[in-house]
Design an enzyme around this catalytic site. Structure first.
Site, PDB file in Angstrom:
ATOM      1  N   CYS A 120       4.409  13.095  58.503  1.00 24.67           N
ATOM      2  CA  CYS A 120       4.823  12.087  59.485  1.00 24.67           C
ATOM      3  C   CYS A 120       4.205  12.480  60.815  1.00 24.67           C
ATOM      4  O   CYS A 120       3.647  13.562  60.963  1.00 24.67           O
ATOM      5  CB  CYS A 120       6.337  11.978  59.586  1.00 24.67           C
ATOM      6  N   CYS A 122       5.945  11.895  63.922  1.00 24.08           N
ATOM      7  CA  CYS A 122       6.902  11.933  65.031  1.00 24.08           C
ATOM      8  C   CYS A 122       6.985  13.299  65.726  1.00 24.08           C
ATOM      9  O   CYS A 122       7.127  13.368  66.940  1.00 24.08           O
ATOM     10  CB  CYS A 122       8.277  11.453  64.586  1.00 24.08           C
ATOM     11  N   CYS A 130       7.235   7.556  64.792  1.00 28.30           N
ATOM     12  CA  CYS A 130       6.546   8.003  63.576  1.00 28.30           C
ATOM     13  C   CYS A 130       5.142   7.425  63.463  1.00 28.30           C
ATOM     14  O   CYS A 130       4.450   7.654  62.478  1.00 28.30           O
ATOM     15  CB  CYS A 130       7.361   7.635  62.345  1.00 28.30           C
ATOM     16  N   LYS A 199      13.930   4.893  52.893  1.00 27.47           N
ATOM     17  CA  LYS A 199      14.463   5.697  53.996  1.00 27.47           C
ATOM     18  C   LYS A 199      15.127   4.746  54.979  1.00 27.47           C
ATOM     19  O   LYS A 199      14.482   3.844  55.512  1.00 27.47           O
ATOM     20  CB  LYS A 199      13.343   6.470  54.670  1.00 27.47           C
ATOM     21  N   ARG A 209      16.758  15.771  64.482  1.00 32.44           N
ATOM     22  CA  ARG A 209      15.850  15.530  65.615  1.00 32.44           C
ATOM     23  C   ARG A 209      15.872  16.691  66.590  1.00 32.44           C
ATOM     24  O   ARG A 209      14.879  16.955  67.249  1.00 32.44           O
ATOM     25  CB  ARG A 209      16.197  14.187  66.269  1.00 32.44           C
ATOM     26  N   GLU A 237      11.032  -1.699  47.944  1.00 35.51           N
ATOM     27  CA  GLU A 237      10.259  -0.611  48.568  1.00 35.51           C
ATOM     28  C   GLU A 237       9.908   0.465  47.541  1.00 35.51           C
ATOM     29  O   GLU A 237       8.796   0.987  47.520  1.00 35.51           O
ATOM     30  CB  GLU A 237      11.067   0.033  49.709  1.00 35.51           C
ATOM     31  N   LYS A 252      16.903   8.340  51.111  1.00 40.59           N
ATOM     32  CA  LYS A 252      17.375   9.139  52.248  1.00 40.59           C
ATOM     33  C   LYS A 252      18.144   8.241  53.211  1.00 40.59           C
ATOM     34  O   LYS A 252      17.626   7.161  53.523  1.00 40.59           O
ATOM     35  CB  LYS A 252      16.159   9.755  52.940  1.00 40.59           C
ATOM     36  N   SER A 278      20.618  16.007  57.680  1.00 44.53           N
ATOM     37  CA  SER A 278      21.210  16.917  58.656  1.00 44.53           C
ATOM     38  C   SER A 278      22.619  16.506  59.091  1.00 44.53           C
ATOM     39  O   SER A 278      23.501  17.345  59.227  1.00 44.53           O
ATOM     40  CB  SER A 278      20.300  17.015  59.879  1.00 44.53           C
TER      41      SER A 278
HETATM   42 ZN   LIG Z   1       8.743  10.517  61.502  1.00 40.41          ZN
END
Ligand SMILES: [Zn+2]
Length: 328
Positions: A120, A122, A130, A199, A209, A237, A252, A278
């Site tokens: 990714c 991000c 992202c 996701k 994050r 998806e 996720k 998380s």
């Molecule tokens: Zn990302």
């Protein structure tokens, strides 16, 4: 005495009887351990909202991978935190990027560990989104195809550095097919793809994050991550990613989306992963700290539920502890 033909409790009388009819058993091989490697530190740095989880330095990451392997785990998922961020996520696909360096070191010391890399942008973007962004007045756009080009470069550089599998987590359209094509063209036909296929834009990503230093500086991620209300769309998806060449599909977060996990596994029969994220981790940790739940019992119950619901692979911050608990 009642004349009952069926007395289901007969099979629950003792631990041995319960073990005999147990439908779902966990093994250390079910789990993938996420690891954060940072170029900005010399020694491990704790993540406040995730007790027991650390950012690791490049020197420490190899020992951590080795330690995971010694515990019986066989796969890790690597996230990188670069020294510098910019608006083209240069660090994501740099030959000497943090993940690339970590991969080479890990594969040298532990060649058998399955090294999966998060793909990714991000963590490498100064704005924390992202993908590549464009701002029009008050609106910002995350540009799909421009982003896919950078994701392809990132996946390829991970493969070149030794990744066994790449795991695109961005939710751009068409990235799985583009990555598969580029890997094959470069001779990496054996490098697998775990796609974060469904996701969802979720409130449960907050602590991550902090760990990955990737909160968006403006706007949110709802134009690319999925709406939590949509199950049929999630299955579409997943179907798209399988068509484009995903080897493993992932859902996720985990518990709030256990229905999606079940339906995806039932419908497609592909190896299916789930990411226990998380925020889900932090909630249980907070309850444990307050003495409200027993950590080991709660975590084993959650992981068993996920496997029962169809997960072949569970990404979890408890992978190490689980490996130890299951062994006993
Ligand atoms: Zn990302």
């Amino acid at each position: 005495m009642r004349k009952l033909v069926h007395r289901p409790r007969r099979l629950r009388r003792s631990p041995a009887l319960r073990n005999l009819v147990r439908e779902t058993n966990l093994t250390a091989h079910d789990f993938v351990l996420p690891l954060f490697v940072s170029e900005k530190i010399d020694k491990r740095r704790p993540i406040a909202s995730m007790p027991g989880v650390f950012q690791l330095s490049l020197n420490e990451i190899v020992d951590e991978a080795k330690h995971a392997q010694d515990l019986g785990l066989q796969a890790i998922l690597l996230f990188g935190i670069p020294e510098e961020k910019d608006e083209q996520a240069t660090g994501a696909y740099a030959e000497n990027g943090v993940v690339q360096k970590a991969l080479r070191a890990i594969k040298k010391k532990c060649p058998d560990v399955v090294a999966i890399t998060d793909v990714c942008l991000c963590e490498y973007m100064s704005h924390g989104h992202c993908g590549v962004t464009r701002i029009d007045g008050d609106h910002f756009h995350v540009l799909n195809d421009e982003t896919v080009d950078l994701l392809v470069k990132t996946a390829l550089s991970h493969a070149q550095a030794g990744a066994d599998m790449v795991a695109p987590s961005d939710m751009m359209d068409g990235r799985i097919g583009a990555i598969r094509e580029a890997l094959d063209a470069d001779g990496f036909d054996q490098t697998g793809i775990i796609s974060y296929a469904a996701k969802f834009a979720s409130a449960f990503y907050g602590p991550f994050r902090e760990a990955a230093e990737s909160p968006p500086q403006f706007g949110d991620r709802r134009s690319y991550q999925m709406d939590c209300a949509n199950a049929e769309e999630a299955l579409r998806e997943v179907a798209l990613d399988i068509d484009e060449g995903a080897d493993i599909v992932m859902v996720k977060p985990a518990l709030p989306y256990i229905d999606i996990l079940w339906r995806a596994r039932e419908r497609f029969g592909k190896p299916t992963a789930v990411y226990h994220v998380s925020g889900e981790f932090a909630m249980i940790k907070a309850a444990v700290e307050k003495g409200f739940v027993d950590e080991r019992a709660a975590v084993l119950e959650i992981m068993t539920s996920l496997k029962r619901a169809g997960a072949d692979i569970i990404v979890t911050y408890w992978a190490r502890e689980l490996a130890a608990w299951i062994k006993m």
